[in-house]
Enzyme design. Structure first.
Site, mmCIF file in Angstrom:
data_model
loop_
_atom_site.group_PDB
_atom_site.id
_atom_site.type_symbol
_atom_site.label_atom_id
_atom_site.label_comp_id
_atom_site.label_asym_id
_atom_site.label_seq_id
_atom_site.Cartn_x
_atom_site.Cartn_y
_atom_site.Cartn_z
ATOM 1 N N GLY A 1 -2.843 12.387 13.864
ATOM 2 C CA GLY A 1 -2.402 13.557 14.613
ATOM 3 C C GLY A 1 -1.877 13.150 15.978
ATOM 4 N N HIS B 1 -5.172 5.625 13.957
ATOM 5 C CA HIS B 1 -3.842 5.681 14.584
ATOM 6 C C HIS B 1 -4.011 5.497 16.091
ATOM 7 C CE1 HIS B 1 -2.461 7.524 10.841
ATOM 8 N NE2 HIS B 1 -1.219 7.467 11.281
ATOM 9 N N HIS C 1 1.025 8.518 4.295
ATOM 10 C CA HIS C 1 0.415 9.855 4.318
ATOM 11 C C HIS C 1 0.898 10.676 3.130
ATOM 12 C CE1 HIS C 1 -1.031 9.732 8.594
ATOM 13 N NE2 HIS C 1 -0.113 8.790 8.655
ATOM 14 N N LEU C 2 -0.034 11.254 2.394
ATOM 15 C CA LEU C 2 0.346 12.144 1.286
ATOM 16 C C LEU C 2 1.248 13.275 1.791
ATOM 17 C CD1 LEU C 2 -0.133 12.881 -1.732
ATOM 18 C CD2 LEU C 2 -2.013 14.338 -0.943
ATOM 19 N N HIS D 1 -0.204 1.650 13.304
ATOM 20 C CA HIS D 1 0.842 1.359 14.297
ATOM 21 C C HIS D 1 0.355 0.288 15.278
ATOM 22 C CE1 HIS D 1 3.280 4.523 12.615
ATOM 23 N NE2 HIS D 1 2.214 5.294 12.634
ATOM 24 N N HIS E 1 -0.460 2.044 4.499
ATOM 25 C CA HIS E 1 -0.409 3.209 5.397
ATOM 26 C C HIS E 1 0.677 4.173 4.937
ATOM 27 C CE1 HIS E 1 -0.696 4.725 9.833
ATOM 28 N NE2 HIS E 1 -0.120 5.644 9.095
ATOM 29 N N GLU F 1 0.590 4.220 19.398
ATOM 30 C CA GLU F 1 1.850 4.792 18.894
ATOM 31 C C GLU F 1 2.305 5.885 19.868
ATOM 32 O OE1 GLU F 1 1.415 7.578 15.683
ATOM 33 O OE2 GLU F 1 3.424 7.211 14.897
ATOM 34 N N ASP G 1 4.318 4.755 6.413
ATOM 35 C CA ASP G 1 3.827 5.930 7.147
ATOM 36 C C ASP G 1 4.152 7.219 6.378
ATOM 37 O OD1 ASP G 1 2.357 6.989 9.245
ATOM 38 O OD2 ASP G 1 4.050 7.101 10.635
ATOM 39 N N ASP G 2 5.387 7.704 6.469
ATOM 40 C CA ASP G 2 5.759 8.997 5.866
ATOM 41 C C ASP G 2 7.117 8.855 5.181
ATOM 42 O OD1 ASP G 2 3.608 10.853 7.038
ATOM 43 O OD2 ASP G 2 4.362 9.806 8.811
HETATM 44 N N1 ADE Z 1 0.470 11.832 10.554
HETATM 45 C C1 ADE Z 1 1.544 11.542 9.808
HETATM 46 N N2 ADE Z 1 2.287 10.581 10.396
HETATM 47 C C2 ADE Z 1 1.647 10.267 11.552
HETATM 48 C C3 ADE Z 1 1.925 9.371 12.604
HETATM 49 N N3 ADE Z 1 3.007 8.581 12.589
HETATM 50 N N4 ADE Z 1 1.064 9.337 13.654
HETATM 51 C C4 ADE Z 1 -0.016 10.145 13.682
HETATM 52 N N5 ADE Z 1 -0.323 11.006 12.708
HETATM 53 C C5 ADE Z 1 0.497 11.063 11.647
HETATM 54 ZN ZN ZN Z 2 0.443 7.382 10.067
#
Ligand code: ADE
Ligand code: ZN
Length: 309
Positions: free
Chosen positions: A162, A189, A8-9, A213, A6, A192, A270-271
């Protein structure tokens, strides 16, 4: 073995690259004094929406298709530097169109090119997940999925991401049915930015095989039992959960309870840029969350078994 299921680009776009592209184009981001502060969370932000604002501020600077090829390449290079063996990269082509005006099909091809090249160079195995964005509304769910299906062979799965507090998952049921019919795997998703009912909806209405999540499933014993019985893996991102204020600290994170209930958990990032983290750092954080060596070994096996690629 490090498997990240998991990532995200949009949440990997480097601050330095974002700045360089903004300067090249005279983009408004070039005038931001503290780009780091705009794009990186340094502590709890109080909710999902302010965190998403940090993730989503960078893509606007990637104004050309070649920039998305570079984004794909740099994402895999960073994963190689972390020591990853396998990485599933997810992105939302329609969000990128909204931010840049680029054709989403062109963006998909460019990202896939960059990822393929860097994967071959570094040896990191990769797979792509196409995201449908809740925020764009359910009216365009089918159009978003059709864009992904125009490049069907490039994707292993579809995701819904989102603002979870916005459009309910059930509204995307027709789009996810079409994706499943085309043979794509499904992750969503949920649990969360909203509670257990959102996870139930992802499983019942969208056919989720994994949950992004899902940590608020810990509030519902019947849901935990269901996830454990079906082997539905939760893609848990500890630092992201701190930044979105889903958990107050690593020590108070419910991940131990999820594992104790027999729910498969995979640790994910995640990010990584927006959370200033790496997968090895998430494994360290998991120790603070109370996971033992045996737990961490089980988590690694879970990730391998739940991989879509
Ligand atoms: N897009 C990027 N990170 C996210 C996250 N934690 N939850 C939902 N969308 C996302
Ligand atoms: Zn995510």
């Amino acid at each position: 073995m490090f498997f990240d299921l998991h990532r995200h680009l949009e949440g990997t776009l480097r601050v330095a690259t974002t700045r360089a592209l903004a300067v090249r184009d005279g983009h408004r981001l070039a005038a931001v004094d503290d780009l780091d502060d705009l794009l990186v969370a340094r502590g709890p932000l109080g909710g999902l929406v302010p965190f998403l604002a940090k993730v989503d501020a960078a893509p606007a600077a990637f104004s050309r298709l070649e920039d998305w090829q570079r984004a794909g390449r740099e994402c895999v290079e960073d994963a190689a530097a972390e020591g990853l063996d396998y990485l599933e990269i997810r992105f939302a082509p329609w969000f990128i169109r909204q931010e840049t005006g680029l054709a989403p099909e062109g963006v998909i091809d460019a990202v896939a090119d960059g990822v393929r090249a860097a994967s071959a160079e570094t040896g990191v195995r990769t797979a792509l997940i196409g995201i449908l964005l809740r925020d764009l509304g359910p009216e365009c769910g089918l159009d978003q999925v059709d864009t992904l299906l125009s490049r069907r062979d490039l994707f292993c799965a579809v995701d819904l991401a989102g603002n979870e507090g916005g459009v309910p998952a059930a509204d995307f049921a027709p789009a996810f049915a079409r994706a499943r019919d085309a043979g794509l795997h499904v992750t969503v998703h949920a649990g969360e930015g909203a509670g257990p009912e959102s996870v139930w909806a992802a499983v019942r209405h969208l056919g989720a095989e994994r949950i992004g999540h899902g940590v608020r499933a810990a509030e519902d014993p019947a849901l935990l039992e269901h996830l454990a019985a079906r082997g539905i893996t939760l893609e848990v991102a500890l630092t992201s959960n701190l930044h979105t204020s889903v958990a107050p600290s690593y020590a108070a994170h419910p991940v131990r309870r999820l594992l104790a209930a027999g729910v498969p958990v995979a640790l994910c990032t995640d990010d990584p840029r927006a959370s200033a983290t790496t997968l090895p750092a998430e494994f360290e954080a998991a120790r603070e969350a109370g996971l033992t060596d045996a737990d961490l070994a089980a988590v690694r096996v879970n990730a391998r078994e739940a991989a879509f690629g």
